[in-house]
Structure formats: C-alpha cells, structure tokens
Design a protein around this motif. Structure first.
Motif, mmCIF file in Angstrom:
data_model
loop_
_atom_site.group_PDB
_atom_site.id
_atom_site.type_symbol
_atom_site.label_atom_id
_atom_site.label_comp_id
_atom_site.label_asym_id
_atom_site.label_seq_id
_atom_site.Cartn_x
_atom_site.Cartn_y
_atom_site.Cartn_z
ATOM 1 N N PHE A 131 -6.594 11.663 3.637
ATOM 2 C CA PHE A 131 -5.940 11.292 4.885
ATOM 3 C C PHE A 131 -6.067 12.357 5.969
ATOM 4 O O PHE A 131 -5.623 12.150 7.093
ATOM 5 C CB PHE A 131 -4.469 10.944 4.627
ATOM 6 N N VAL A 148 2.049 9.888 1.807
ATOM 7 C CA VAL A 148 1.179 11.054 1.700
ATOM 8 C C VAL A 148 1.665 12.182 2.611
ATOM 9 O O VAL A 148 2.141 11.943 3.731
ATOM 10 C CB VAL A 148 -0.287 10.684 2.040
ATOM 11 N N SER A 203 -1.635 10.031 9.722
ATOM 12 C CA SER A 203 -1.995 9.097 8.651
ATOM 13 C C SER A 203 -1.184 7.817 8.774
ATOM 14 O O SER A 203 -1.729 6.706 8.723
ATOM 15 C CB SER A 203 -1.772 9.737 7.282
ATOM 16 N N LEU A 208 -2.483 3.879 10.087
ATOM 17 C CA LEU A 208 -2.291 2.682 9.271
ATOM 18 C C LEU A 208 -1.403 1.669 9.980
ATOM 19 O O LEU A 208 -1.703 0.468 10.006
ATOM 20 C CB LEU A 208 -1.697 3.069 7.920
ATOM 21 N N THR A 226 -3.384 5.193 -3.546
ATOM 22 C CA THR A 226 -4.432 6.032 -2.975
ATOM 23 C C THR A 226 -4.325 7.445 -3.533
ATOM 24 O O THR A 226 -3.239 7.915 -3.886
ATOM 25 C CB THR A 226 -4.349 6.117 -1.436
ATOM 26 N N LEU A 231 -10.623 2.961 4.579
ATOM 27 C CA LEU A 231 -9.504 2.338 3.857
ATOM 28 C C LEU A 231 -9.055 1.076 4.574
ATOM 29 O O LEU A 231 -8.814 0.039 3.934
ATOM 30 C CB LEU A 231 -8.337 3.323 3.742
ATOM 31 N N ASN A 248 4.250 4.963 3.824
ATOM 32 C CA ASN A 248 3.566 6.173 4.253
ATOM 33 C C ASN A 248 4.176 7.374 3.531
ATOM 34 O O ASN A 248 5.110 8.007 4.017
ATOM 35 C CB ASN A 248 3.692 6.339 5.770
ATOM 36 N N THR A 275 0.634 5.285 0.048
ATOM 37 C CA THR A 275 -0.300 6.396 0.223
ATOM 38 C C THR A 275 0.159 7.611 -0.578
ATOM 39 O O THR A 275 1.347 7.798 -0.818
ATOM 40 C CB THR A 275 -0.445 6.770 1.707
ATOM 41 N N GLY A 276 -0.812 8.417 -1.006
ATOM 42 C CA GLY A 276 -0.479 9.603 -1.788
ATOM 43 C C GLY A 276 0.282 9.250 -3.046
ATOM 44 O O GLY A 276 1.369 9.778 -3.288
ATOM 45 N N SER A 277 -0.306 8.365 -3.872
ATOM 46 C CA SER A 277 0.486 7.760 -4.949
ATOM 47 C C SER A 277 -0.071 8.003 -6.342
ATOM 48 O O SER A 277 0.103 7.183 -7.243
ATOM 49 C CB SER A 277 0.612 6.254 -4.702
ATOM 50 N N LEU A 303 0.860 -1.182 0.000
ATOM 51 C CA LEU A 303 0.000 0.000 0.000
ATOM 52 C C LEU A 303 0.895 1.231 0.000
ATOM 53 O O LEU A 303 1.741 1.386 0.886
ATOM 54 C CB LEU A 303 -0.894 0.008 1.236
ATOM 55 N N VAL A 330 -9.908 7.225 6.551
ATOM 56 C CA VAL A 330 -8.814 6.286 6.821
ATOM 57 C C VAL A 330 -9.387 4.982 7.383
ATOM 58 O O VAL A 330 -8.936 3.881 7.028
ATOM 59 C CB VAL A 330 -7.788 6.894 7.791
#
Length: 262
Positions: free
Chosen positions: A67, A90, A116, A120, A37, A76, A88, A13-15, A11, A73
């Motif tokens: 986030f 994002v 965030s 997670l 995400t 998610l 992580n 994030t911010g991708s 995973l 969240v």
C-alpha cells in the motif's frame, strides 16, 4: 446474534496477522466473503489457511499489494472493482524522536496510513452510494486522540484518518451507507509480543513486563492488559453489519479505557 453478513463482500487491508487477520476471521465466520491483503503470497497463504481452519466453508482469497505503492493499489482496484465492506486496517508505526523524523518518513506514513484508505474509498464509496448500502471502516488508534510523543508522525496520520472518515460520513446523509472509525488501544499484536519479549529479556517475565507497561506507559488504562485482536474484531464485525445502521460518522473507542473522556 446473527450479524446478517452472509454473502457480503468484504476487503480487509493488512490482514495477514494481528488485528487485520482477526477481523478477516470474524467476518468469514459470520458468512461474509472475504478478501485479504498482504505483501507476500506466502503470508497470504498462511492467513487464508488460518481462516479456513476455523471456518472451513469460508470463501476467502488473497491479493498481494504494497500500500506504499500507488500502482499496486491501482492493480488491486482492478482486481477487486467493488466491495460491500471496506476495512482500512493497513498501517505502519515506528518510534522515533520528532527532530529525527525526515520528510521522507512523514510522506511514507501518510502514503500507507492515510492515502491507502483514501484511494480505496475513492472507488468503492460512490458504488456503495449507488447501491444504497455499504460499510467503510478506518482502523485508527487511541493515538489519534492522545498523540504519542515517541511517534508524532504516526499519531498525526491516525488523526487524519478520523477526519477522512467523518468527511465521508457527511456525504452519506439519507442513505444506508455508513463510515466509521475504530480506535483500538494497546493491542497484543505481533509487534507488541516482540516488544514484551525484549523487556522480558531484561530479567522480567512477560506478565511483569505487561504490568510495568501499563503502570508507566499507559497508566490511564482501566483494562490493565493488552487488548486481544479478537476483541477489536468483534466491534468491527458489528459496525460492518446492517445491525449498526444507526452508528455513522463515529469514532468508536475499543481502548480499554485509556482515553479519559466522557
């Protein structure tokens, strides 16, 4: 080099752009199953298409999430209950004079940049320990070590990420789980390109604007250019792999030599 990431579930994030997208693309190219995400379905579709164009056989799906909203969240985590690799990435940033940063901005920055990852990791970390394998990576910044005077709140959240990562790493002793931080330096992200365009609009070429930035804003850089997102992604992919088992609790610089340390 085979990074042994085939079928690992990652995973990021911010991708949907920049460093996050580059990381997702690199992990997918290495055979990992990737969850990306972003805040909108449109951006997720664009990012997914970009990954599949490069790696047609990739298994990649997107989840829309803000986030800055705890309930999103939580949703998610329900949709993605477990992962092997958590990146992580994002984060938000905004230059602002210290005296003009209200409490609301401080809280917003901590909500996105720090909590965030905490939220997670709180779910995924115990599961990684239970299966005795996992990777958690916090994409921090060289600003964590050299707090930028123009955005102290941002730098403070990046330092906090290092503390969270190191604390979690302490809990992995004797296991095959690792937790590390990656500290990029000035990187050619979307925001940087817009910044350079503005400078170029003052009569400078992009190349002149970049040279001026490193001459005055980041004079300690040894690279003397912006790092590419792909260069960050290469380090993240390695640290995500079984080959990096001996790197744990570390703050790994990918900063072009900006930080003057031994």
């Amino acid at each position: 080099m085979d990074l042994q990431l085939t079928n690992k579930l990652a995973l990021v994030t911010g991708s949907t752009a920049g460093i996050g997208l580059a990381i997702a693309r690199r992990l997918a190219a290495e055979g990992a199953r990737v969850i990306i995400t972003g805040r909108t379905e449109a951006r997720l579709a664009e990012a997914r298409a970009a990954i599949l164009q490069e790696t047609p056989q990739a298994e990649v799906r997107g989840v829309a999430v803000d986030f800055g909203q705890a309930d999103e969240v939580t949703n998610l985590l329900k949709e993605v209950p477990r992962v092997d690799i958590l990146v992580n990435n994002v984060g938000i940033f905004e230059p602002k004079p210290f005296a003009e940063i209200p409490d609301e901005d401080w809280l917003r920055f901590f909500e996105v940049n720090v909590l965030s990852g905490v939220r997670l990791a709180r779910q995924y970390f115990p599961l990684m320990l239970a299966q005795n394998w996992g990777r958690i990576l916090f994409i921090s910044s060289e600003s964590a070590l050299q707090i930028p005077q123009e955005m102290i709140h941002y730098g403070t959240t990046k330092t906090a990420q290092l503390a969270v990562a190191r604390g979690l790493a302490e809990l992995t002793a004797g296991t095959a789980v690792t937790v590390n931080s990656v500290l990029p330096g000035p990187t050619a992200s979307e925001g940087v390109e817009e910044f350079l365009k503005k400078l170029a609009g003052d009569g400078k070429t992009r190349e002149e604007a970049e040279a001026d930035f490193f001459a005055h804003a980041r004079p300690s850089s040894l690279l003397k250019r912006f790092i590419t997102p792909e260069e960050i992604a290469n380090m993240v992919a390695y640290l995500s792999s079984p080959l990096a088992a001996a790197t744990n609790g570390a703050s790994v610089l990918v900063d072009g030599g900006v930080v003057r340390s031994i």
